[in-house]
Design an enzyme around this catalytic site. Structure first.
Site, PDB file in Angstrom:
ATOM      1  N   GLY A 100      25.817  11.730   9.848  1.00  0.00           N
ATOM      2  CA  GLY A 100      24.353  11.604   9.788  1.00  0.00           C
ATOM      3  C   GLY A 100      23.704  12.947  10.087  1.00  0.00           C
ATOM      4  N   VAL A 152      25.001  30.605  12.500  1.00  0.00           N
ATOM      5  CA  VAL A 152      26.402  30.887  12.114  1.00  0.00           C
ATOM      6  C   VAL A 152      26.423  32.068  11.141  1.00  0.00           C
ATOM      7  CG1 VAL A 152      28.388  30.034  10.786  1.00  0.00           C
ATOM      8  CG2 VAL A 152      27.302  28.538  12.489  1.00  0.00           C
ATOM      9  N   ARG A 212      29.053  10.845   4.307  1.00  0.00           N
ATOM     10  CA  ARG A 212      30.109  10.146   5.048  1.00  0.00           C
ATOM     11  C   ARG A 212      31.276  10.012   4.070  1.00  0.00           C
ATOM     12  NH1 ARG A 212      27.656   8.935   9.770  1.00  0.00           N
ATOM     13  NH2 ARG A 212      25.505   8.240   9.734  1.00  0.00           N
ATOM     14  N   GLY A 265      29.236  14.644  14.553  1.00  0.00           N
ATOM     15  CA  GLY A 265      29.577  13.824  15.713  1.00  0.00           C
ATOM     16  C   GLY A 265      31.074  13.583  15.798  1.00  0.00           C
ATOM     17  N   ASP A 266      31.448  12.580  16.587  1.00  0.00           N
ATOM     18  CA  ASP A 266      32.872  12.325  16.835  1.00  0.00           C
ATOM     19  C   ASP A 266      33.695  12.139  15.560  1.00  0.00           C
ATOM     20  OD1 ASP A 266      32.932  12.655  19.512  1.00  0.00           O
ATOM     21  OD2 ASP A 266      32.716  10.525  20.006  1.00  0.00           O
ATOM     22  N   THR A 323      23.961  15.352  16.507  1.00  0.00           N
ATOM     23  CA  THR A 323      23.669  13.960  16.148  1.00  0.00           C
ATOM     24  C   THR A 323      22.511  13.473  16.993  1.00  0.00           C
ATOM     25  OG1 THR A 323      24.422  11.677  16.424  1.00  0.00           O
ATOM     26  CG2 THR A 323      25.639  13.316  17.660  1.00  0.00           C
ATOM     27  N   ASP A 333      22.144  10.621  18.077  1.00  0.00           N
ATOM     28  CA  ASP A 333      22.567   9.538  18.984  1.00  0.00           C
ATOM     29  C   ASP A 333      22.869  10.010  20.409  1.00  0.00           C
ATOM     30  OD1 ASP A 333      22.415   7.901  16.781  1.00  0.00           O
ATOM     31  OD2 ASP A 333      24.555   7.994  16.325  1.00  0.00           O
ATOM     32  N   ASP A 340      25.702  10.758  21.616  1.00  0.00           N
ATOM     33  CA  ASP A 340      26.825   9.912  22.047  1.00  0.00           C
ATOM     34  C   ASP A 340      28.131  10.691  22.193  1.00  0.00           C
ATOM     35  OD1 ASP A 340      27.134  10.497  19.370  1.00  0.00           O
ATOM     36  OD2 ASP A 340      27.712   8.480  18.773  1.00  0.00           O
ATOM     37  N   GLY A 375      20.814   4.971  17.477  1.00  0.00           N
ATOM     38  CA  GLY A 375      21.702   5.300  18.591  1.00  0.00           C
ATOM     39  C   GLY A 375      23.124   4.821  18.352  1.00  0.00           C
ATOM     40  N   ARG A 376      23.295   4.028  17.305  1.00  0.00           N
ATOM     41  CA  ARG A 376      24.606   3.454  16.996  1.00  0.00           C
ATOM     42  C   ARG A 376      25.133   2.683  18.197  1.00  0.00           C
ATOM     43  NH1 ARG A 376      28.194   5.053  12.615  1.00  0.00           N
ATOM     44  NH2 ARG A 376      26.916   6.874  12.325  1.00  0.00           N
ATOM     45  N   GLY A 412       6.878   4.340  29.023  1.00  0.00           N
ATOM     46  CA  GLY A 412       6.574   3.331  30.036  1.00  0.00           C
ATOM     47  C   GLY A 412       6.811   1.920  29.533  1.00  0.00           C
ATOM     48  N   GLU A 465       8.274  -1.918  29.172  1.00  0.00           N
ATOM     49  CA  GLU A 465       8.548  -2.995  30.131  1.00  0.00           C
ATOM     50  C   GLU A 465      10.036  -3.178  30.310  1.00  0.00           C
ATOM     51  OE1 GLU A 465       5.599  -3.027  28.683  1.00  0.00           O
ATOM     52  OE2 GLU A 465       5.008  -3.136  30.782  1.00  0.00           O
ATOM     53  N   GLU A 517      19.564  -0.131  18.210  1.00  0.00           N
ATOM     54  CA  GLU A 517      20.053  -0.855  17.021  1.00  0.00           C
ATOM     55  C   GLU A 517      21.384  -1.546  17.328  1.00  0.00           C
ATOM     56  OE1 GLU A 517      21.101   1.847  13.825  1.00  0.00           O
ATOM     57  OE2 GLU A 517      21.965   3.282  15.221  1.00  0.00           O
ATOM     58  N   GLN A 547      13.586   8.709  12.279  1.00  0.00           N
ATOM     59  CA  GLN A 547      14.071   9.390  13.488  1.00  0.00           C
ATOM     60  C   GLN A 547      15.024  10.533  13.160  1.00  0.00           C
ATOM     61  OE1 GLN A 547      14.891   5.987  16.650  1.00  0.00           O
ATOM     62  NE2 GLN A 547      15.098   5.264  14.567  1.00  0.00           N
TER      63      GLN A 547
END
Ligand code: F6P
Length: 319
Positions: free
Chosen positions: A11, A23, A72, A102-103, A125, A127, A129, A170-171, A185, A187, A222, A251
Site C-alpha cells: 500500500g 535515495v 501487491r 511494510g512487513d 505504511t 498502518d 504496524d 490500520g489493517r 476526543g 468517546e 477496519e 487516508q
C-alpha cells in the site's frame, strides 16, 4: 561505479516520494548509479527498471503517492519468480536494493537477499504496524487526514445531536484509531488491541449522552466490526440518531506532512550510507530520536509493543 535500485511496494504511503528523492540525491553523493523499479516486486519481476536522473526526483518532495508506482504481488513468494527478479538486477550489475513498504515487502527483500542481492528495508505504511520502528513513513500524514475528517464529522454530529461511528484503516494495528481517538476526543475506540465488546461500546455512547453531551464519536479500526450495523444498533438501543462513515483510501493520499518528510529523508539517506559501508539485509527503524537498524530476519520476528499508557489515557478523559 556501484549500482543500487529503489522500489515502493504494498500500500502506498505519503512520504514515499520524499524517500525516493533522498535515495537518488544521496545515492549520487555516495557515488552510486541509482535505478528505479516500477510497481514494486511485480515491476522487478517484469523487468521494469530504469536509470534515474537528478531531474526524475525534482519537485516530488511534497507529492503524495509514489512516482514509481506500487503493487501487491503475492506471487513473489514463489521461488521461480524471485529468481527471475534477481536475474533482472544482476544483468544490469545492480547489487543493492532499497525497498520501501511494510512487513510483506520486507519478506520480499529477505527473499532477494537469498540470491546475493544487498537489501535495505525502509518502513513506509500508514498502518504503523512495523515492530522495528516507533513510527513508519506516512503514519502521521494519514493520522492528520483522519483527524481532519473526524473533526468535520464532529461538527455535523454536534449540530444534529448524533453519534458518529468512524472506521479508519490500520489493517491489524490500532494505532491510527488510537491516535485519532485521542486527537479528536472520541468517546470510545475499538481496535485489535482493545478487542470488541458491543455492549460496552453502546453503554459508553449512552453514558456520554446521559452526561448531556450533544454528540458522541466512536473510532473503529477496519476489520473489527461492520460499522453500519454497529451504528444501527447504537441508534436502536440508545434512541440517539447514529451515522457510520468509512474513511477508506483518502487516508493513503495527500501531501506528506513535515515529520513524515524528515523521517523519510533521514531513513533513505541512512539506507544508502549503510549500503555504501557494505552493510546489507537490514530494516531501518526510528527508536526515540535515533535511526537504527535490525537484521531483516530478526525484525520480522519482533512484536510491536502495545501502547498501554495511551490506551489508558482515553479512559481517564471520559468524565
Ligand atoms: O497497508 C495499508 C492499507 O491501507 C491498510 O490500512 C489496508 O488494510 C490496506 O492497505 C488496503 O489495501 P488495498 O489498497 O489493497 O485495498
Amino acid at each position: 561505479m556501484k549500482k543500487i535500485a529503489v522500489m515502493t511496494s504494498g500500500g502506498d504511503a505519503p512520504g514515499m516520494n520524499t524517500a525516493i528523492r533522498a535515495v537518488v540525491r544521496s545515492g549520487f553523493h555516495y557515488g552510486f548509479e541509482v535505478y528505479g523499479i516500477r510497481n514494486g516486486f511485480l515491476g522487478l519481476y517484469e523487468d521494469e527498471i530504469f536509470k534515474m536522473e537528478r531531474t526524475d526526483v525534482s519537485r516530488i518532495i511534497n507529492r503524495g503517492g509514489t512516482i514509481l508506482g506500487s503493487a501487491r504481488f503475492p506471487e513473489f513468494r514463489e521461488e521461480k519468480n524471485q529468481k527471475i527478479a534477481a536475474e533482472n538486477l544482476e544483468k544490469r550489475g545492480i547489487d543493492g536494493v532499497i525497498v520501501l513498504g511494510g512487513d510483506g515487502s520486507f519478506k520480499g527483500a529477505q527473499a532477494l537477499s537469498g540470491y546475493g542481492i544487498k537489501t535495505m528495508g525502509i518502513p513506509a505504511t500508514i498502518d504503523n504496524d512495523i515492530a522495528a520502528t516507533d513510527y513508519s513513513i506516512g503514519f502521521f500524514t494519514a493520522l492528520d487526514t483522519a483527524v481532519e475528517s473526524i473533526d468535520k464529522l464532529r461538527d455535523t454530529s454536534f449540530s444534529h445531536r448524533r453519534c458518529s461511528v468512524v472506521e479508519v484503516m490500520g489493517r491489524h494495528c490500532g494505532d491510527l484509531a488510537l491516535y485519532a481517538g485521542i486527537a479528536v476526543g472520541s468517546e470510545f475506540i475499538i481496535t485489535p488491541e482493545t478487542g470488541y465488546i458491543k455492549d460496552k461500546t453502546i453503554q459508553s455512547v449512552q453514558d456520554s449522552f446521559d452526561r448531556n453531551k450533544r454528540h458522541a464519536i466512536v473510532v473503529v479500526t477496519e476489520n473489527m466490526t461492520n460499522v453500519s450495523e454497529l451504528a444501527k444498533e447504537i441508534e436502536e438501543r440508545t434512541g440517539h440518531e447514529t451515522r457510520a462513515t468509512v474513511l477508506g483510501h483518502v487516508q493513503r493520499g495527500g501531501t506528506p506532512q513535515a515529520f513524515d518528510r524528515v523521517l523519510a529523508t533521514d531513513m533513505a539517506e541512512r539506507a544508502v550510507y549503510l549500503l555504501e559501508q557494505g552493510r546489507e539485509g537490514l530494516i531501518l527503524g526510528l527508536r526515540g530520536q535515533e535511526i537504527t537498524s535490525f537484521r531483516i530476519d530478526d525484525a520480522l520476528k519482533m512484536e510491536k509493543p502495545v501502547s498501554n499508557k495511551r490506551y489508558g489515557l482515553l479512559g481517564r478523559l471520559r468524565n
